[in-house]
Scaffold this active site. Structure first.
Site, PDB file in Angstrom:
ATOM      1  N   SER A  14      43.946  46.689  35.243  1.00 33.64           N
ATOM      2  CA  SER A  14      44.386  45.631  34.329  1.00 33.64           C
ATOM      3  C   SER A  14      45.806  45.580  34.284  1.00 33.64           C
ATOM      4  O   SER A  14      46.542  44.693  34.012  1.00 33.64           O
ATOM      5  CB  SER A  14      43.860  45.950  32.787  1.00 33.64           C
ATOM      6  OG  SER A  14      43.966  47.247  32.571  1.00 33.64           O
ATOM      7  N   TRP A  15      46.765  46.697  34.215  1.00 36.57           N
ATOM      8  CA  TRP A  15      48.108  46.855  33.992  1.00 36.57           C
ATOM      9  C   TRP A  15      48.579  46.265  35.206  1.00 36.57           C
ATOM     10  O   TRP A  15      49.702  45.561  35.329  1.00 36.57           O
ATOM     11  CB  TRP A  15      48.422  48.295  33.511  1.00 36.57           C
ATOM     12  CG  TRP A  15      49.849  48.322  33.068  1.00 36.57           C
ATOM     13  CD1 TRP A  15      50.852  49.280  33.370  1.00 36.57           C
ATOM     14  CD2 TRP A  15      50.642  47.338  32.183  1.00 36.57           C
ATOM     15  NE1 TRP A  15      51.834  49.127  32.585  1.00 36.57           N
ATOM     16  CE2 TRP A  15      51.937  48.261  32.097  1.00 36.57           C
ATOM     17  CE3 TRP A  15      50.407  46.252  31.553  1.00 36.57           C
ATOM     18  CZ2 TRP A  15      52.708  47.350  31.143  1.00 36.57           C
ATOM     19  CZ3 TRP A  15      51.371  45.586  30.811  1.00 36.57           C
ATOM     20  CH2 TRP A  15      52.636  46.246  30.550  1.00 36.57           C
ATOM     21  N   ARG A  35      42.994  48.651  46.390  1.00 36.31           N
ATOM     22  CA  ARG A  35      42.045  49.413  47.410  1.00 36.31           C
ATOM     23  C   ARG A  35      40.796  48.525  47.770  1.00 36.31           C
ATOM     24  O   ARG A  35      40.247  48.413  48.632  1.00 36.31           O
ATOM     25  CB  ARG A  35      41.589  50.718  46.873  1.00 36.31           C
ATOM     26  CG  ARG A  35      42.415  51.819  46.966  1.00 36.31           C
ATOM     27  CD  ARG A  35      41.845  52.982  46.487  1.00 36.31           C
ATOM     28  NE  ARG A  35      41.308  53.093  45.364  1.00 36.31           N
ATOM     29  CZ  ARG A  35      40.666  54.122  44.464  1.00 36.31           C
ATOM     30  NH1 ARG A  35      40.428  55.276  45.226  1.00 36.31           N
ATOM     31  NH2 ARG A  35      40.257  54.119  43.544  1.00 36.31           N
ATOM     32  N   LYS A 109      51.252  55.563  32.897  1.00 37.10           N
ATOM     33  CA  LYS A 109      51.390  56.389  31.666  1.00 37.10           C
ATOM     34  C   LYS A 109      50.765  57.823  31.779  1.00 37.10           C
ATOM     35  O   LYS A 109      49.621  58.026  31.250  1.00 37.10           O
ATOM     36  CB  LYS A 109      50.755  55.788  30.425  1.00 37.10           C
ATOM     37  CG  LYS A 109      50.947  54.086  30.474  1.00 37.10           C
ATOM     38  CD  LYS A 109      52.308  53.784  30.208  1.00 37.10           C
ATOM     39  CE  LYS A 109      52.314  52.278  29.581  1.00 37.10           C
ATOM     40  NZ  LYS A 109      52.080  51.188  30.379  1.00 37.10           N
ATOM     41  N   ALA A 143      47.798  45.089  28.409  1.00 33.70           N
ATOM     42  CA  ALA A 143      47.754  44.130  29.412  1.00 33.70           C
ATOM     43  C   ALA A 143      46.993  42.997  29.170  1.00 33.70           C
ATOM     44  O   ALA A 143      47.093  41.555  29.479  1.00 33.70           O
ATOM     45  CB  ALA A 143      46.915  44.876  30.590  1.00 33.70           C
ATOM     46  N   LYS A 194      52.086  59.509  24.091  1.00 27.49           N
ATOM     47  CA  LYS A 194      51.339  58.538  23.084  1.00 27.49           C
ATOM     48  C   LYS A 194      50.048  58.205  23.426  1.00 27.49           C
ATOM     49  O   LYS A 194      48.998  57.988  22.439  1.00 27.49           O
ATOM     50  CB  LYS A 194      52.084  56.997  22.819  1.00 27.49           C
ATOM     51  CG  LYS A 194      52.185  56.480  24.140  1.00 27.49           C
ATOM     52  CD  LYS A 194      51.258  55.293  24.732  1.00 27.49           C
ATOM     53  CE  LYS A 194      51.569  54.625  26.204  1.00 27.49           C
ATOM     54  NZ  LYS A 194      50.751  53.279  26.433  1.00 27.49           N
ATOM     55  N   GLU A 284      43.930  57.614  30.411  1.00 29.09           N
ATOM     56  CA  GLU A 284      44.928  58.409  30.879  1.00 29.09           C
ATOM     57  C   GLU A 284      45.497  59.798  29.961  1.00 29.09           C
ATOM     58  O   GLU A 284      45.872  60.801  30.577  1.00 29.09           O
ATOM     59  CB  GLU A 284      46.469  57.615  30.833  1.00 29.09           C
ATOM     60  CG  GLU A 284      46.503  56.830  32.313  1.00 29.09           C
ATOM     61  CD  GLU A 284      46.968  57.564  33.423  1.00 29.09           C
ATOM     62  OE1 GLU A 284      46.780  58.812  33.511  1.00 29.09           O
ATOM     63  OE2 GLU A 284      47.455  56.835  34.461  1.00 29.09           O
TER      64      GLU A 284
END
Length: 331
Positions: A14-15, A35, A109, A143, A194, A284
């Site tokens: 998404s990002w 990919r 991130k 995103a 964060k 993440e």
């Protein structure tokens, strides 16, 4: 007239999709590596990513789509990596094309598990890329809101101010306000940390704690982040700026936050494995928690929130008991 640098986006999530959208507002053509050959073929014919932000329609004439990372690297002067940190090393192993002279920006991130380094440091130590050719793209920005063209803010950090300005200019539009920073290490650590605090916020919500407690958790989180980053990289920075506090708040509170969602499931009694299986996207913060905890064994910052999340995710301690103890350490 100065030659316009070419950009490549590495990643199919998404990002990465949001960054490709932002770049297409300003670039004639970008390379986009992912990919999945299925996703590439779908994009070519249906003009949107089938798996992420499928509402975003692309002008495919502006995209050089490829499932060969070397083709994307060869095409570009500026390469933006937007894949989960846990998969970065595996993707880089496919590289035969040289990164020499390329400018690398990380929109990742997290910490690279194999080296326990943030992405910028990883590229510097493993690929000998000078710090003036390394940058970071951080929020506060989801995103999903980029897809909806809701006004969003980005922080672009680089050792070379001109390169930061160039990337900021190429990501800016009527719905993106991109600012620059010279704190490349601090902003990247903040972007990683964060996510851990967002997991903590999610766990708290899943356990039934209310908004009053979450506000205390977040205010303690920003102070904890400040202590941690100061130990790792001491310089003058205002931790209340958008790149630090703003990014922490949006990740801790937003319905779009996958780390908060992951924490919420853990708080409700899911095991780590079952929560990961149910989510189609990578949280993440799961990997960041272990990296930050291990790293802090060396630095010794006071980090009760990181410690609590680590105990729950990696030592299988009961969230309810761990948070009961944590509530006594916060002020």
């Amino acid at each position: 007239m100065e030659k316009q640098p070419k950009f490549a986006v590495i990643g199919g999530g998404s990002w990465a999709t949001a960054i490709a959208k932002m770049l297409c507002e300003n670039q004639q053509k970008i390379a986009w590596y992912m990919r999945s050959t299925y996703a590439i073929e779908h994009l070519k014919h249906q003009k949107h990513n089938p798996n992420y932000l499928s509402s975003v329609e692309f002008n495919t004439d502006k995209l050089q789509l490829t499932n060969d990372i070397n083709e994307a690297v060869k095409f570009a002067d500026y390469i933006i990596f937007a894949i989960p940190s846990a998969f970065l090393s595996g993707e880089l192993e496919k590289l035969t094309e040289s990164l020499e002279g390329k400018v690398i920006f990380s929109a990742i991130k997290g910490i690279v598990p194999e080296t326990s380094l943030i992405v910028g440091e990883h590229f510097h130590s493993k690929y000998e890329i000078p710090y003036e050719n390394i940058g970071v793209i951080t929020g506060p920005c989801h995103a999903e809101e980029v897809a909806l063209e809701r006004l969003s803010y980005l922080t672009i950090a680089c050792g070379d101010k001109n390169k930061a300005k160039l990337v900021a200019k190429n990501l800016s539009s009527h719905y993106i306000n991109a600012k620059t920073s010279d704190d490349i290490i601090g902003t990247e650590y903040a972007a990683m940390l964060k996510n851990i605090y967002a997991i903590a916020a999610g766990i708290a919500h899943g356990l039934g704690y209310g908004d009053n407690f979450q506000s205390v958790l977040m205010s303690n989180g920003i102070r904890e982040m400040k202590k941690f980053i100061r130990k790792v990289h001491k310089m003058k920075r205002n931790i209340n700026n958008s790149a630090y506090l703003g990014d922490l708040l949006v990740t801790g509170y937003s319905i779009f936050s996958r780390n908060r969602m992951f924490g919420n499931m853990i708080g409700k009694g899911y095991t780590v494995k079952s929560a990961q299986m149910e989510m189609s996207m990578v949280a993440e913060g799961y990997y960041a928690t272990k990296s930050a905890y291990m790293l802090n064994q060396k630095y010794g910052a006071k980090t009760p929130i990181i410690d609590a999340v680590y105990e729950i995710l990696y030592e299988n301690k009961e969230p309810k008991k761990v948070f009961k103890k944590l509530t006594e350490k916060l002020d």
